[in-house]
Design a protein around this motif. Sequence first.
Motif, PDB file in Angstrom:
ATOM      1  N   ARG A  17       0.700  14.527  -3.172  1.00 27.39           N
ATOM      2  CA  ARG A  17       0.542  15.384  -3.945  1.00 27.39           C
ATOM      3  C   ARG A  17       2.073  15.723  -4.776  1.00 27.39           C
ATOM      4  NH1 ARG A  17      -4.190  15.886  -4.245  1.00 27.39           N
ATOM      5  NH2 ARG A  17      -4.620  16.368  -2.253  1.00 27.39           N
ATOM      6  N   PHE A  57      -1.363   5.261 -10.759  1.00 25.72           N
ATOM      7  CA  PHE A  57      -2.515   3.991 -10.723  1.00 25.72           C
ATOM      8  C   PHE A  57      -3.216   3.722 -11.821  1.00 25.72           C
ATOM      9  CE2 PHE A  57      -1.838   5.926  -5.775  1.00 25.72           C
ATOM     10  CZ  PHE A  57      -1.777   5.338  -5.436  1.00 25.72           C
ATOM     11  N   ASP A  92      -1.018  -3.391 -12.919  1.00 25.44           N
ATOM     12  CA  ASP A  92      -2.406  -3.026 -12.527  1.00 25.44           C
ATOM     13  C   ASP A  92      -3.507  -3.146 -13.998  1.00 25.44           C
ATOM     14  OD1 ASP A  92      -0.893  -1.765 -10.745  1.00 25.44           O
ATOM     15  OD2 ASP A  92      -1.348   0.517 -11.167  1.00 25.44           O
ATOM     16  N   SER A 140       4.135   5.204  -8.453  1.00 19.54           N
ATOM     17  CA  SER A 140       3.426   4.023  -8.876  1.00 19.54           C
ATOM     18  C   SER A 140       1.940   5.715  -8.904  1.00 19.54           C
ATOM     19  CB  SER A 140       2.070   3.661  -7.930  1.00 19.54           C
ATOM     20  OG  SER A 140       1.746   3.863  -6.718  1.00 19.54           O
ATOM     21  N   ARG A 169      -4.344  -3.041  -8.086  1.00 18.71           N
ATOM     22  CA  ARG A 169      -3.685  -3.752  -8.481  1.00 18.71           C
ATOM     23  C   ARG A 169      -3.005  -5.231  -8.315  1.00 18.71           C
ATOM     24  NH1 ARG A 169       0.577   0.287  -6.698  1.00 18.71           N
ATOM     25  NH2 ARG A 169       0.022   1.328  -9.000  1.00 18.71           N
ATOM     26  N   ILE A 205      -7.839   4.962  -1.973  1.00 16.77           N
ATOM     27  CA  ILE A 205      -7.060   3.778  -1.791  1.00 16.77           C
ATOM     28  C   ILE A 205      -8.173   3.123  -1.211  1.00 16.77           C
ATOM     29  CG2 ILE A 205      -5.340   2.241  -0.523  1.00 16.77           C
ATOM     30  CD1 ILE A 205      -2.875   3.875  -1.905  1.00 16.77           C
ATOM     31  N   ARG A 252      -8.527  14.986  -9.992  1.00 13.25           N
ATOM     32  CA  ARG A 252      -6.945  14.512  -8.730  1.00 13.25           C
ATOM     33  C   ARG A 252      -6.213  14.084  -7.953  1.00 13.25           C
ATOM     34  NH1 ARG A 252      -3.828  20.559 -10.015  1.00 13.25           N
ATOM     35  NH2 ARG A 252      -3.763  19.748 -12.377  1.00 13.25           N
ATOM     36  N   ASP A 253      -7.322  13.322  -7.272  1.00 14.93           N
ATOM     37  CA  ASP A 253      -7.261  12.988  -5.721  1.00 14.93           C
ATOM     38  C   ASP A 253      -7.452  11.322  -6.141  1.00 14.93           C
ATOM     39  OD1 ASP A 253      -7.006  14.978  -3.849  1.00 14.93           O
ATOM     40  OD2 ASP A 253      -9.012  15.037  -4.298  1.00 14.93           O
ATOM     41  N   VAL A 254      -6.643  10.831  -5.334  1.00 15.38           N
ATOM     42  CA  VAL A 254      -6.508   8.874  -5.410  1.00 15.38           C
ATOM     43  C   VAL A 254      -7.171   8.497  -4.044  1.00 15.38           C
ATOM     44  CG1 VAL A 254      -5.140   6.796  -6.059  1.00 15.38           C
ATOM     45  CG2 VAL A 254      -5.191   8.913  -6.918  1.00 15.38           C
ATOM     46  N   LYS A 258       0.623  -0.572   0.291  1.00 12.66           N
ATOM     47  CA  LYS A 258       0.399  -0.677   0.244  1.00 12.66           C
ATOM     48  C   LYS A 258       1.291   0.836   0.224  1.00 12.66           C
ATOM     49  CE  LYS A 258      -3.300   2.368   2.257  1.00 12.66           C
ATOM     50  NZ  LYS A 258      -4.116   2.327   3.988  1.00 12.66           N
ATOM     51  N   PRO A 259       0.683   1.876  -0.789  1.00 15.13           N
ATOM     52  CA  PRO A 259       1.245   3.031  -1.261  1.00 15.13           C
ATOM     53  C   PRO A 259       1.175   4.193  -0.140  1.00 15.13           C
ATOM     54  CG  PRO A 259       0.468   2.925  -3.507  1.00 15.13           C
ATOM     55  CD  PRO A 259      -0.308   2.170  -2.583  1.00 15.13           C
ATOM     56  N   LEU A 308      -0.237   8.066  -0.162  1.00 18.15           N
ATOM     57  CA  LEU A 308      -0.511   9.678  -1.903  1.00 18.15           C
ATOM     58  C   LEU A 308       0.264  10.920  -1.130  1.00 18.15           C
ATOM     59  CD1 LEU A 308      -4.719   8.303  -1.325  1.00 18.15           C
ATOM     60  CD2 LEU A 308      -2.707   7.530  -3.314  1.00 18.15           C
ATOM     61  N   ILE A 353      -3.996  -6.810  -4.304  1.00 22.41           N
ATOM     62  CA  ILE A 353      -2.982  -6.610  -3.393  1.00 22.41           C
ATOM     63  C   ILE A 353      -2.786  -4.945  -2.871  1.00 22.41           C
ATOM     64  CG2 ILE A 353      -0.827  -7.879  -3.618  1.00 22.41           C
ATOM     65  CD1 ILE A 353       0.429  -6.251  -5.397  1.00 22.41           C
ATOM     66  N   LEU A 354      -4.307  -4.613  -4.304  1.00 26.16           N
ATOM     67  CA  LEU A 354      -4.645  -3.291  -3.396  1.00 26.16           C
ATOM     68  C   LEU A 354      -5.902  -2.953  -4.616  1.00 26.16           C
ATOM     69  CD1 LEU A 354      -3.191  -0.552  -2.273  1.00 26.16           C
ATOM     70  CD2 LEU A 354      -2.337   0.210  -4.386  1.00 26.16           C
ATOM     71  N   PHE A 375      -8.022   0.859  -4.958  1.00 26.62           N
ATOM     72  CA  PHE A 375      -8.326   2.115  -5.669  1.00 26.62           C
ATOM     73  C   PHE A 375      -9.290   3.150  -6.968  1.00 26.62           C
ATOM     74  CE2 PHE A 375      -5.880   2.378  -9.216  1.00 26.62           C
ATOM     75  CZ  PHE A 375      -5.426   1.098  -9.466  1.00 26.62           C
ATOM     76  N   ASP A 401      -1.668  17.117  -9.066  1.00 24.56           N
ATOM     77  CA  ASP A 401      -2.043  15.473  -9.351  1.00 24.56           C
ATOM     78  C   ASP A 401      -1.480  14.841  -7.683  1.00 24.56           C
ATOM     79  OD1 ASP A 401      -3.374  16.153 -11.711  1.00 24.56           O
ATOM     80  OD2 ASP A 401      -1.870  15.241 -13.027  1.00 24.56           O
ATOM     81  N   THR A 402      -2.121  13.392  -7.841  1.00 22.46           N
ATOM     82  CA  THR A 402      -1.309  12.946  -6.900  1.00 22.46           C
ATOM     83  C   THR A 402      -1.046  11.298  -7.341  1.00 22.46           C
ATOM     84  OG1 THR A 402      -4.354  13.184  -5.442  1.00 22.46           O
ATOM     85  CG2 THR A 402      -2.771  11.062  -4.810  1.00 22.46           C
ATOM     86  N   ARG A 443       5.728   4.244  -2.149  1.00 25.76           N
ATOM     87  CA  ARG A 443       5.694   3.174  -1.587  1.00 25.76           C
ATOM     88  C   ARG A 443       7.547   2.986  -1.110  1.00 25.76           C
ATOM     89  NH1 ARG A 443       6.197  -1.997  -2.441  1.00 25.76           N
ATOM     90  NH2 ARG A 443       6.102  -2.167  -4.302  1.00 25.76           N
TER      91      ARG A 443
END
Lengths: 278, 262, 336
Positions: A12, A52, C251, A50, C260, C80, C76-78, A7-8, A10, C68-69, C71, A92-93, A97
């Motif tokens: 900005r 995503f 991914d 990463s 992921r 998890i 602009r947001d992610v 799990k990374p 997050l 394993i992930l 999301f 951006d996001t 890790r």
Amino acid sequence: METNVYKPYLMRIAEITEETPDVRTFRLEFTKEDEAASFSYKAGQFGEYSVFGEGESTFCIASSPTRKGYIECTFRKAGRVTKALAAREKGDTIGFRGPYGNTFPLSDWKGKSLLFVTGGIALPPLRCVIWNALDLRDNFKDITIVYGARSVQDLVYKKELAEWDARPDVKLITTVDPGGETTDWKGPVGFVPTVLEKASPSSADSVALLCGPPIMIKLTLPVLSNLGFSPENIYTTLENRMKCGIGKCGRCNVGKYFVCKDGPVFTFAQVNELPPEY
Amino acid sequence: MLAKMRQKAKDLLSSGVVSTVIGYGEGSGNRVRALFIRKPDDADKLILDERCVQNLAVYLTKREVRALGRPAVVARVPVMRTIQQLMFEKQVAEGEVAVIGISPDSQVLDFPDLKSMAEYVSAIPFELSADEKAAVEKLEKMTAGERWNFWLDVLSGCSKCYACRQSCPLCYCERCTVECNQPQWVSVPSHGLGNLEWHIMRAMHLAGRCVNCGDCFRACPLEIPLNLLTQKIITDIADKFGGADEYALNAFKPDDKEDFIR
Amino acid sequence: MGKKTINVDSLGELFHKIKSGGKRILAPVEKDGVILFGEVASYPEVATGYIQTVFSAKEAVLPRFEEILRFSSEGRDVVIEEESNKPVPTVVFGVRPCDAKSLSVIKAVFERDYPDIFVQSKIDSTTVIGLSCVNSDEYCFCTSVGGAPGDTAGSDLLLTRINDANYLAEIITEKGESIVSSAPELFSEAGNVDKDRHLAQVNRQFDLDELEKRLPALFESPLWAGQSLRCIGCGACSFVCPSCTCFDIQDETDGARGIRLRCWDSCGFAQFTLHTSGHNPRGVQSKRWRQRIMHKFSYQPGELGTAGCVGCGRCSRACPVDMNILQHIKDILEAR
């Protein structure tokens, strides 16, 4: 319950610097304050960055641990993930890790001179150490940097090169390969090993940090050796392909080591003992 | 027949015409395996019987085998067809490979060059066996829904070990479509969709090229009848395009009625 | 922890008890002529009379692909999200002692340094009912790598067929004990049983320590190229191997949501170590074959304290071109 090691954080993108047409530096800030507060790393460590939906890519942390609140990474647009990364914009996001791997033993080098020898896109892993050393300048004697690139356009961190050049306590030699100079280029023209030989820095009480493309490494090692650097005093970082970064996926296995968890920092005394699979 | 093949291998090696003879030898258990004979004396290790069916042309494009120098290959009809196809595709050129041909009735054939091998093998009709035809017909008789479920089921166990691809002499691409990731055309994980995408893509890339040697099926640890896909395509190409000068994918007609091709 | 016997005819009832206790059962089943581990509803579905399943029991703890992930992106947001990969309480029935032993290799790889919760939680929620081997074939060599046809290591409960009607049931762990205590009426006390008499005879064929000692000096030997000329570079050996753990991370997205995945990978593939620059530290098949042997028999013994091979012979059986690992190891030991 243990946490998910894949799990990374997050992060900005706080700032983007276009180093060359295909090399960018990102300044990344944590999106969560508690993560920013608890995060720490040391010079030489790396991470998995990463995008995503595209995947992860491995690079060193290019900023110094003495600069708090952010990390920086510098990468070349090459594969699926780095191309997707390059398409990100400020704000951006992305994921991070790390930190993973071992470190340059800066505390063991107190009172010594540091010689950095590097080429092209291999400056980022050493930039971390350079700033770390400059921020603790009193701990070290001479700091010499020999940096080469194919052309003036390919030099990264141009602003910082100018800054280091202006400092009386740093000796910086920046060179470009023959044919890579511009009309207003004032620095030397030539390959790193030759320029290093000419500069002939002292190996007395000194360690060398060598990072670059394989051909540069191959031709620079004998020069360092002639200058009196023993393999124990020449450090590098290996860059085998990685996926997990934590010694499980098997890609970076070289002999009994995993570059990700037992490296990436090795002395050439150690590298010489490795099977030639890096 | 065996003595003649061994003698031929010895002659080719001792005269220096080739530096390696790729043939079959005894393996472990009751299996046979590919042998790379470098010395004339070792030619006596070569065998030839009904177990010797691996398509040895797979080694002709392998870098470390190429590095050994000019090879000769023990080649039954499907292997000869493969070499012919590799010539069409400019992967093997006249003079690069010698062929120790084996006829359908197990006679050793002498070919002075690849051209004469190609002429020989072109004269043998390329068609499916009665059993293979029956299997294709059975597939054709299914409704679309039945066929979909049939393939989903048989491909569900695939782990993407790529033994099918690696055993195939015509899957010689250095970078396979499944490894091209910008964009990622085919899913890497071996889930239902990923398996379906992979095997359909592979079969399509073999359209008009597959020689029906059966190695993809034999290589599969799960014995998935992958060759049924290519056999169906072989049937369709024969029905819809008939005989081509070289191979169907290479045919181009200025008056083609499909306009996308012009 | 104890020795019991269970009647063959009671296994159906035991399966019923396990199922009604909320656990799924994986067991060897036949599908289209091959024997594979699959989920079964009742005991009669279990295959018999085979030496080995094509794929090993490792899939119970290290599936060929797993999330394993998870999301999703919003502008602009992610975000998890909680991953959906949760362990299912499982009993794996009919695990050969070699496969059971391989779980310790998997455990060692995924527990050290950075514990992997996905593998760990699956191991924790899995009960292994081993089944000793009464038959073997020429590809088996468990006894050469520290195992045995009736080895208890890795099993929670080990069954050994001792006559037409009965299995000896050796209770190895608490998990095994809880299986027995879930249906105590099905088990009887075992008297003195000479278990070895009922096991397959697998002769020791090489010295594992000697192999580990010899390998480093053979790194540059021409034997790797000689052995692997016929290797076609597929991943069948790795994928059927109970102790191969190397993986890829991929991914996959569906619109703004994505996952992921960890997927099996193989050191036999040319792409495995390929750098983006085009440089490949193991650019030819002989180097990849050497890595396979070195990793299992030279590097892993030093790193994990155990060889990365349990002698199940699957790689040799599955290899399309007859790369026979036992034969190759013996040849390596004869190399000078």
